[in-house]
Design an enzyme around this catalytic site. Structure first.
Site, short mmCIF file in Angstrom:
data_model
loop_
_atom_site.label_atom_id
_atom_site.label_comp_id
_atom_site.label_asym_id
_atom_site.label_seq_id
_atom_site.Cartn_x
_atom_site.Cartn_y
_atom_site.Cartn_z
N ASP A 72 -8.71 -3.38 -6.48
CA ASP A 72 -8.13 -2.95 -5.22
C ASP A 72 -9.12 -2.07 -4.46
O ASP A 72 -9.69 -1.12 -5.01
CB ASP A 72 -6.84 -2.18 -5.50
N SER A 123 0.83 -1.20 0.00
CA SER A 123 0.00 0.00 0.00
C SER A 123 0.87 1.26 0.00
O SER A 123 1.71 1.40 -0.88
CB SER A 123 -0.93 -0.07 1.22
N HIS A 145 -7.02 -5.94 -0.73
CA HIS A 145 -5.99 -4.93 -0.65
C HIS A 145 -4.81 -5.49 0.13
O HIS A 145 -4.99 -5.95 1.24
CB HIS A 145 -6.52 -3.66 0.02
#
Ligand SMILES: *[C@@H]1O[C@H](CO)[C@@H](O)[C@H](O)[C@H]1NC(C)=O
Ligand SMILES: *[C@@H]1O[C@H](CO)[C@@H](O)[C@H](O)[C@H]1NC(C)=O
Ligand SMILES: *[C@@H]1O[C@H](CO)[C@@H](O)[C@H](O)[C@H]1NC(C)=O
Ligand SMILES: *[C@@H]1O[C@H](CO)[C@@H](O)[C@H](O)[C@H]1NC(C)=O
Ligand SMILES: *[C@@H]1O[C@H](CO)[C@@H](O)[C@H](O)[C@H]1NC(C)=O
Length: 552
Positions: free
Chosen positions: A299, A197, A345
């Site tokens: 995502d 991320s 994610h």
């Protein structure tokens, strides 16, 4: 048809139901909900395994390099004396970009801004796990977990406080590397800079500078640096609905607040618009260091950024489909990418990362294959055009294929790395058994490594489409570094991570999920034109296929 749409609404509604909510304002400042769920879920599962060695806290030697609040920054380390591979992992967790968002973050997510509550030890999963079952290829590597406490996507260099905070993300990365040198990095041959991320954005931004620091400034030329960016490859398409704070504006503001640094070559191209360099598809072509991209095609952060929320209309679903297509296209020139068709994610430190597969190849297998393929970059530098490099790589694939026609990818799971072989007496017997089967494997044992090495292309290739096409025709699945899932529907594949019930933390199967919402299964069957007994006896996966086909 109608029923199916309802189903999806409920089902994705779950994902967005948790605290972060669907309000993009809130989401901008908080990490995505399912991550939190997963974290809670996972930490409760830690086994009291005597083999588990924890990562230990180490503060940076330079005390003036700090977290947002001025507390000392640092990292968590687990050394492996028998391995010459180091993995540095940059934690994710969104960012803040002005006084207000940073103050909110301080109130609600203080752990992302200070080291004052850091425990002495940590336990991380996936690529940082010391457990061979969970992490078959890197369990014995040197592991470094760097907590994210600067809220700047690891790009800041602001030493003086604004009103309250400093932003020293990129300085932390550099200092971590410097501090690791005397701890053993000096003698290593490989460094993987990884992150998820915001940490993945950090990987992309810090990758070339890290390589320059090690290879050029510190003159440790034997260390091969590579990057792995997990879930940080975002697109700045026009959002489905206008958002109050488009990501681009936030980054623009943030860059000023953080005194952000982006890699030189990218900055040169984008001049007065350096925010462009936070987007992988623009930054990637400027990078010199090999980079592996992992990205879920759907995502959750991207979906939130696009303000498409919990989809209730056909238009919203169309938008989501197109989002997946656009992402696929953005990988056109990326030489190493793994992109499953799931709503999720991040992945790298998740316990169940071995289950993430595309066409029966798991992410760790694909990553390992990539990591091993080119052991030593050529000494020759930039005068090599990308096309030549790619052709060499194609040649390499062909040779590989001829050599390993019967190569069974599944077997790789049982393979051990060179590193592993040198250690742990108690595993030796098991290992000896494994050695016997090794001859046929690519890039997993010494003899073949040498072969691989002598034929390899330098790593800075960025394959051109024509070359990729040429590769496709051949049997080059063996060590293919580009794996993009073909099916276009989110969750279309059963190897997607299970969705979790946000309230209980329990895993949910698709059918269970439908039922738990009190959905009338009879009308579902009706809509599908199946009678109830058949419906009840249907293999859930078959049913899932049916449902997803109906929808498109
Ligand atoms: C510590 O880091 C600060 C901030 O980057 C730098 O100005 C200073 O020179 C460093 N000190 C040492 C001893 O390296
Ligand atoms: C590197 O290797 C040398 C020789 O094996 C050893 O003497 C030295 O202590 C090692 N350095 C580090 C930092 O591990
Ligand atoms: C890939 O490279 C080609 C040739 O340089 C370029 O025309 C194309 O736009 C690139 N694709 C992407 C998605 O960046
Ligand atoms: C899901 O994955 C399996 C195995 O990886 C593959 O054979 C199948 O085609 C995929 N399903 C779809 C709908 O793409
Ligand atoms: C891998 O190892 C497991 C257990 O160690 C064994 O059951 C399995 O058959 C092996 N797979 C292959 C493909 O060798």
């Amino acid at each position: 048809m109608h029923i199916f749409v309802q189903v999806i609404v409920l089902w994705t509604g779950m994902i967005y139901a948790f605290p972060a909510g669907t309000n993009s304002n809130v989401v901008l400042e908080s990490p995505i909900s399912t991550n939190t769920i997963q974290r809670i879920y996972e930490t409760s599962e830690i086994k009291d395994n005597e083999e588990t060695r924890l990562l230990k806290k180490v503060f940076l030697s330079n005390r003036s390099i700090t977290c947002n609040d001025g507390s000392q920054a640092g990292f968590y380390l687990r050394k492996s004396h028998s391995s010459k591979t180091w993995i540095i992992y940059l934690e994710g967790g969104w960012y803040c970009f002005d006084q207000q968002t940073c103050r909110n973050r301080w109130l609600r997510q203080r752990h992302f801004m200070t080291s004052s509550q850091w425990p002495e030890t940590r336990n991380e999963g996936g690529i940082l796990s010391p457990n061979e079952e969970e992490n078959p290829f890197w369990w014995n590597a040197n592991h470094v977990f760097v907590p994210y406490c600067t809220s700047d996507s690891w790009s800041g260099s602001r030493k003086s406080r604004d009103e309250m905070f400093t932003f020293m993300g990129t300085l932390i990365v550099q200092q971590v590397v410097k501090d690791l040198v005397p701890l053993g990095l000096k003698n290593s041959t490989k460094l993987l800079l990884t992150g998820s991320s915001a940490g993945a954005v950090g990987v992309m931004i810090n990758l070339d500078p890290t390589r320059a620091l090690l290879n050029d400034v510190l003159n440790l030329k034997q260390i091969e640096v590579r990057g792995v960016a997990d879930s940080g490859w975002f697109l700045d398409r026009t959002p489905y609905a206008p958002t109050l704070r488009p990501a681009v504006d936030a980054i623009r503001k943030g860059m000023q607040l953080w005194h952000a640094k982006v890699p030189k070559r990218c900055r040169k191209i984008y001049g007065s618009e350096p925010w462009n360099c936070y987007f992988g598809y623009r930054l990637y072509p400027t990078l010199k260091t090999p980079l592996f991209i992992f990205q879920w095609l759907f995502d959750e952060v991207q979906m939130n950024a696009d303000n498409v929320g919990a989809p209730v209309t056909k238009q919203q679903w169309d938008y989501i489909h197109k989002m997946g297509d656009a992402l696929r296209q953005s990988f056109e020139n990326v030489s190493a990418v793994f992109a499953p068709s799931c709503i999720s994610h991040s992945v790298l430190t998740k316990k169940d990362w071995l289950n993430v597969k595309i066409e029966d190849v798991s992410l760790p297998q694909a990553l390992y294959c990539w990591e091993r393929q080119h052991l030593k970059p050529r000494k020759k530098k930039h005068n090599r055009g990308p096309s030549i490099a790619s052709e060499e790589s194609t040649l390499f694939s062909h040779r590989l294929n001829r050599k390993f026609k019967n190569f069974d990818l599944l077997e790789q799971r049982n393979a051990t790395s060179d590193d592993e072989r040198t250690s742990h007496k108690r595993k030796r017997r098991k290992r000896r058994r494994k050695e016997r089967g090794k001859e046929r494997k690519c890039c997993t044992f010494k003899g073949q490594n040498e072969r691989c090495e002598s034929n390899v292309a330098p790593q800075n290739q960025r394959s051109r489409r024509s070359v990729l096409k040429a590769q496709k025709g051949s049997n080059s699945e063996v060590c293919s570094h580009r794996r993009l899932e073909r099916c276009t529907w989110p969750q279309c594949n059963r190897s997607c991570p299970r969705l979790h019930n946000p309230f209980t933390g329990d895993e949910m199967d698709f059918i269970e999920l439908l039922k738990s919402f009190g959905l009338d299964m009879e009308s579902v069957a009706d809509a599908l034109g199946i009678d109830m007994p058949t419906f009840n006896n249907m293999d859930p996966s078959e049913l899932l296929n049916l449902l997803t086909q109906q929808s498109s």
